[in-house]
Design a protein around this motif. Structure first.
Motif, PDB file in Angstrom:
ATOM      1  N   UNK A 216     -15.816  11.856 -31.985  1.00 42.29           N
ATOM      2  CA  UNK A 216     -15.597  11.027 -33.177  1.00 42.29           C
ATOM      3  C   UNK A 216     -14.096  10.810 -33.389  1.00 42.29           C
ATOM      4  N   UNK A 217     -13.769   9.667 -33.939  1.00 44.58           N
ATOM      5  CA  UNK A 217     -12.360   9.389 -34.282  1.00 44.58           C
ATOM      6  C   UNK A 217     -12.134   9.806 -35.739  1.00 44.58           C
ATOM      7  N   UNK A 218     -12.123  11.128 -35.952  1.00 41.20           N
ATOM      8  CA  UNK A 218     -11.978  11.673 -37.306  1.00 41.20           C
ATOM      9  C   UNK A 218     -10.560  11.475 -37.835  1.00 41.20           C
ATOM     10  N   UNK A 219     -10.443  11.519 -39.194  1.00 44.88           N
ATOM     11  CA  UNK A 219      -9.137  11.382 -39.863  1.00 44.88           C
ATOM     12  C   UNK A 219      -8.386  10.156 -39.366  1.00 44.88           C
ATOM     13  N   UNK A 220      -9.090   9.050 -39.343  1.00 44.58           N
ATOM     14  CA  UNK A 220      -8.542   7.821 -38.768  1.00 44.58           C
ATOM     15  C   UNK A 220      -7.272   7.379 -39.491  1.00 44.58           C
ATOM     16  N   UNK A 221      -7.313   7.406 -40.826  1.00 45.66           N
ATOM     17  CA  UNK A 221      -6.166   6.910 -41.583  1.00 45.66           C
ATOM     18  C   UNK A 221      -4.952   7.818 -41.490  1.00 45.66           C
ATOM     19  N   UNK A 222      -5.160   9.114 -41.198  1.00 41.52           N
ATOM     20  CA  UNK A 222      -4.040  10.064 -41.123  1.00 41.52           C
ATOM     21  C   UNK A 222      -3.363  10.066 -39.758  1.00 41.52           C
ATOM     22  N   UNK A 223      -3.990   9.446 -38.768  1.00 40.84           N
ATOM     23  CA  UNK A 223      -3.441   9.422 -37.407  1.00 40.84           C
ATOM     24  C   UNK A 223      -2.560   8.191 -37.264  1.00 40.84           C
ATOM     25  N   UNK A 224      -1.231   8.385 -37.404  1.00 37.97           N
ATOM     26  CA  UNK A 224      -0.305   7.259 -37.346  1.00 37.97           C
ATOM     27  C   UNK A 224      -0.304   6.586 -35.978  1.00 37.97           C
ATOM     28  N   UNK A 225      -0.430   7.360 -34.924  1.00 38.16           N
ATOM     29  CA  UNK A 225      -0.387   6.810 -33.572  1.00 38.16           C
ATOM     30  C   UNK A 225      -1.699   6.130 -33.193  1.00 38.16           C
ATOM     31  N   UNK A 226      -2.781   6.493 -33.896  1.00 40.69           N
ATOM     32  CA  UNK A 226      -4.127   5.999 -33.583  1.00 40.69           C
ATOM     33  C   UNK A 226      -4.519   6.310 -32.142  1.00 40.69           C
ATOM     34  N   UNK A 227      -4.001   7.437 -31.634  1.00 47.73           N
ATOM     35  CA  UNK A 227      -4.366   7.922 -30.303  1.00 47.73           C
ATOM     36  C   UNK A 227      -5.174   9.196 -30.491  1.00 47.73           C
ATOM     37  N   UNK A 228      -6.414   9.201 -29.981  1.00 46.25           N
ATOM     38  CA  UNK A 228      -7.337  10.311 -30.217  1.00 46.25           C
ATOM     39  C   UNK A 228      -7.765  10.940 -28.884  1.00 46.25           C
ATOM     40  N   UNK A 229      -7.720  12.265 -28.850  1.00 42.38           N
ATOM     41  CA  UNK A 229      -8.284  12.983 -27.705  1.00 42.38           C
ATOM     42  C   UNK A 229      -9.754  13.259 -28.010  1.00 42.38           C
ATOM     43  N   UNK A 230     -10.646  12.867 -27.092  1.00 46.29           N
ATOM     44  CA  UNK A 230     -12.081  13.111 -27.271  1.00 46.29           C
ATOM     45  C   UNK A 230     -12.562  14.029 -26.153  1.00 46.29           C
ATOM     46  N   UNK A 231     -13.877  14.272 -26.114  1.00 46.71           N
ATOM     47  CA  UNK A 231     -14.421  15.159 -25.083  1.00 46.71           C
ATOM     48  C   UNK A 231     -14.283  14.529 -23.700  1.00 46.71           C
TER      49      UNK A 231
END
Length: 263
Positions: A216-231
């Motif tokens: 899941x792309x949790x805490x979307x608004x708090x991630x300034x870079x909008x780069x997410x590590x997933x499984x």
């Protein structure tokens, strides 16, 4: 503390009046010994107090008073009517003035201490704020470095995900290292999810269509870079992102398919 600030603090007046404790007395005596300006100020204070006391002292002594009374008795008659000595209010006024002076000095000293404590407290708060700001900057720099490392890693396969019917203007990128199986999602092209909703990422096998949730792309608004590590993804022929209720879904809601792209 500078010499002039020390003189104006009121400590020297308290020293002359004997209102400091033993440690403070020793400190002032040592400074007076080593600093001629402070020593001269102490002498000046002592002279001022002596002059103030002298100005309020009675002009005639008790002996002079008795001599005058005897002369008056001999001149008129031996029977003298005893008069109650007149109260010397000037003397009391002098002591009252000295007490008021001392109280003023004490008040000034307390005010100086209060201001000093306020400055120290303000500096402590400002220091804590600066430390917090520095920590935030360090975290942002670390996130930026991670983003650059992911983008520049030549071993990553970049999969571009295009917008679908529900959100044709949306886009995303998948950075997939097929050796380590690590997956990063660049979600800068996705809009903010509505409250109570979350983006869910799926690794897809196409024939037959088999979706596997990889995060899941949790805490979307708090991630300034909008780069997410997933499984990690072991095998995938495509990737898709859907909008799901908070907590995610067991299967993708195809009506809420925002982006899709083939490897």
């Amino acid at each position: 503390m500078e010499t002039q600030e020390y003189i104006e603090s009121g400590v020297l007046e308290l020293y002359v009046y004997g209102l400091l404790n033993e440690t403070e007395n020793e400190e002032v005596a040592l400074m007076a010994k080593n600093n001629p300006q402070i020593n001269a100020e102490i002498i000046a204070i002592e002279k001022a107090i002596v002059a103030l006391s002298s100005s309020f002292s009675p002009f005639h002594s008790v002996a002079n008073y008795e001599k005058i009374k005897e002369k008056l008795a001999l001149k008129h008659n031996p029977k003298v009517i005893e008069l109650e000595p007149k109260r010397n209010w000037s003397q009391y006024i002098g002591w009252a003035a000295a007490v008021l002076l001392l109280a003023g000095i004490g008040y000034q000293y307390n005010q100086n201490q209060f201001v000093t404590n306020q400055v120290v407290q303000s500096s402590t708060i400002e220091k804590a704020k600066l430390e917090k700001d520095i920590k935030v900057l360090e975290l942002k720099n670390a996130a930026s470095e991670t983003s650059l490392a992911v983008v520049r890693d030549t071993k990553n396969t970049v999969v571009v995900l295009g917008g679908q019917a529900v959100a044709p203007e949306s886009s995303a990128k998948v950075y997939w290292n097929q050796d380590t199986k690590v997956v990063y999602i660049d979600a800068a092209g996705l809009p903010e999810p509505p409250q109570g909703m979350v983006y869910q990422v799926w690794a897809l096998k196409l024939n037959p269509l088999t979706p596997t949730s990889i995060g899941l792309l949790d805490n979307f608004d708090a991630n300034d870079q909008k780069l997410f590590a997933v499984n990690s993804a072991d095998q995938a022929e495509a990737f898709g992102i859907t909008l799901e209720p908070a907590g995610g879904s067991l299967t993708p809601t195809m009506e809420q398919l925002y982006t899709l792209g083939k490897v």
